[in-house]
Design an enzyme around this catalytic site. Structure first.
Site, PDB file in Angstrom:
ATOM      1  N   GLY A  86      -0.316   2.789  -1.136  1.00 40.20           N
ATOM      2  CA  GLY A  86      -0.206   1.740  -2.145  1.00 40.20           C
ATOM      3  C   GLY A  86       1.135   1.620  -2.838  1.00 40.20           C
ATOM      4  N   ASN A  92       3.429  -0.541  -2.064  1.00 40.51           N
ATOM      5  CA  ASN A  92       3.635  -1.991  -2.262  1.00 40.51           C
ATOM      6  C   ASN A  92       2.787  -2.499  -3.427  1.00 40.51           C
ATOM      7  OD1 ASN A  92       5.495  -3.461  -0.296  1.00 40.51           O
ATOM      8  ND2 ASN A  92       4.399  -2.035   1.046  1.00 40.51           N
ATOM      9  N   ARG A 137     -18.597  -6.534  11.969  1.00 42.85           N
ATOM     10  CA  ARG A 137     -17.372  -6.877  11.245  1.00 42.85           C
ATOM     11  C   ARG A 137     -17.596  -8.061  10.322  1.00 42.85           C
ATOM     12  NH1 ARG A 137     -11.991  -8.417  14.355  1.00 42.85           N
ATOM     13  NH2 ARG A 137     -12.275 -10.488  13.477  1.00 42.85           N
ATOM     14  N   HIS A 142       4.962  -6.715   6.829  1.00 38.09           N
ATOM     15  CA  HIS A 142       4.999  -5.936   8.068  1.00 38.09           C
ATOM     16  C   HIS A 142       6.342  -5.207   8.140  1.00 38.09           C
ATOM     17  CE1 HIS A 142       4.084  -4.919  12.210  1.00 38.09           C
ATOM     18  NE2 HIS A 142       5.314  -5.272  12.525  1.00 38.09           N
ATOM     19  N   ASP A 153       0.088 -10.308  13.234  1.00 32.57           N
ATOM     20  CA  ASP A 153       1.489 -10.377  12.776  1.00 32.57           C
ATOM     21  C   ASP A 153       2.226 -11.584  13.357  1.00 32.57           C
ATOM     22  OD1 ASP A 153       1.046  -7.952  11.390  1.00 32.57           O
ATOM     23  OD2 ASP A 153       1.541  -6.801  13.182  1.00 32.57           O
ATOM     24  N   GLU A 190      10.825  -3.630   1.264  1.00 30.36           N
ATOM     25  CA  GLU A 190       9.487  -4.231   1.106  1.00 30.36           C
ATOM     26  C   GLU A 190       9.175  -4.452  -0.367  1.00 30.36           C
ATOM     27  OE1 GLU A 190       6.192  -2.470   3.238  1.00 30.36           O
ATOM     28  OE2 GLU A 190       7.505  -1.681   4.783  1.00 30.36           O
TER      29      GLU A 190
END
Ligand code: GRF
Length: 211
Positions: free
Chosen positions: A14, A16, A67, A111, A147, A176
């Site tokens: 975490g 970011n 899912r 990414h 991506d 980032e």
């Protein structure tokens, strides 16, 4: 200007998320984190959010047979929290059609490579193994590929001869933590316009009072 309500999805440490928490706190980001959701009960991101007194929710994908059931549960939680932008910050689950239909052009990801080079996982090692001289990071809208969505911002770092994957990852993370808040601020100001693969960055609106 009204604050943009973010829903952050994170599976790991975490860092970011932390940069977003810090930018919301110092008002360099006109946003508030409405909720942090993790699929991983041990995610450092959850503790970071709790320390900042942000609402958290752990939805463990292992508790769901299908899912779609997991995706529906996460989407429901985001909607109940009034989220306007879904921010993927190291979220290690595929974003499928249930997410994309619930939040069209409202999901972004970061990414740790210069897309379209090196999509997928272990991309710092891939860049080193390939012999790339530069790598970096990419903030992009999420589409139905891995991506592959339209690119918002990128930052470049050198790959050094002696780099191991961890060294390169650390150098990329510094960037980032700069470009993710910047990209979200552009979204908050309504300045991102998607046209096919291109994301146009519109000039600042001098009359901008509220979104
Ligand atoms: C970052 O490298 C990000 O680019 C990738 O996952 C990592 C998350 O790191 N999507 P952290 O949990 O934010 O520290």
């Amino acid at each position: 200007m009204k604050k943009l309500r973010l829903g952050v999805l994170a599976s790991g440490g975490g860092t970011n998320l932390q940069s977003l928490i810090d930018c919301c706190a110092d008002n360099s980001l006109t946003a508030e984190i409405a909720i942090v959701i993790s699929n991983n009960p041990d995610a450092g991101a959850l503790s970071r959010a709790e320390n900042a007194e942000i609402k958290t929710c752990c939805i463990n994908h292992r508790d769901f047979d299908k899912r779609a059931a997991f995706d529906n549960r996460v989407v429901q939680q985001l909607q109940e929290s009034g989220v306007e932008l879904v921010v993927l910050a190291g979220f290690m689950r595929i974003i499928g059609p249930i997410f994309l239909e619930a939040f069209p052009q409202q999901i972004i990801n970061i990414h740790p490579a210069l897309l379209p080079a090196f999509p997928g996982l272990h991309v710092q090692q891939q860049a080193i193994d390939y012999g790339a001289r530069f790598s970096g990071c990419t903030v992009h809208f999420v589409d139905n590929g891995v991506d592959t969505g339209p690119i918002i911002l990128q930052a470049v770092v050198p790959v050094l001869e002696e780099d191991r994957a961890d060294d390169l990852a650390a150098r990329i993370l510094i960037e980032e933590h700069k470009i993710y808040p910047q990209a979200i601020q552009l979204f908050a100001e309504g300045r991102l316009q998607i046209e096919g693969r291109q994301v146009h960055i519109l000039p600042t609106d001098p009359n901008l009072g509220s979104r």
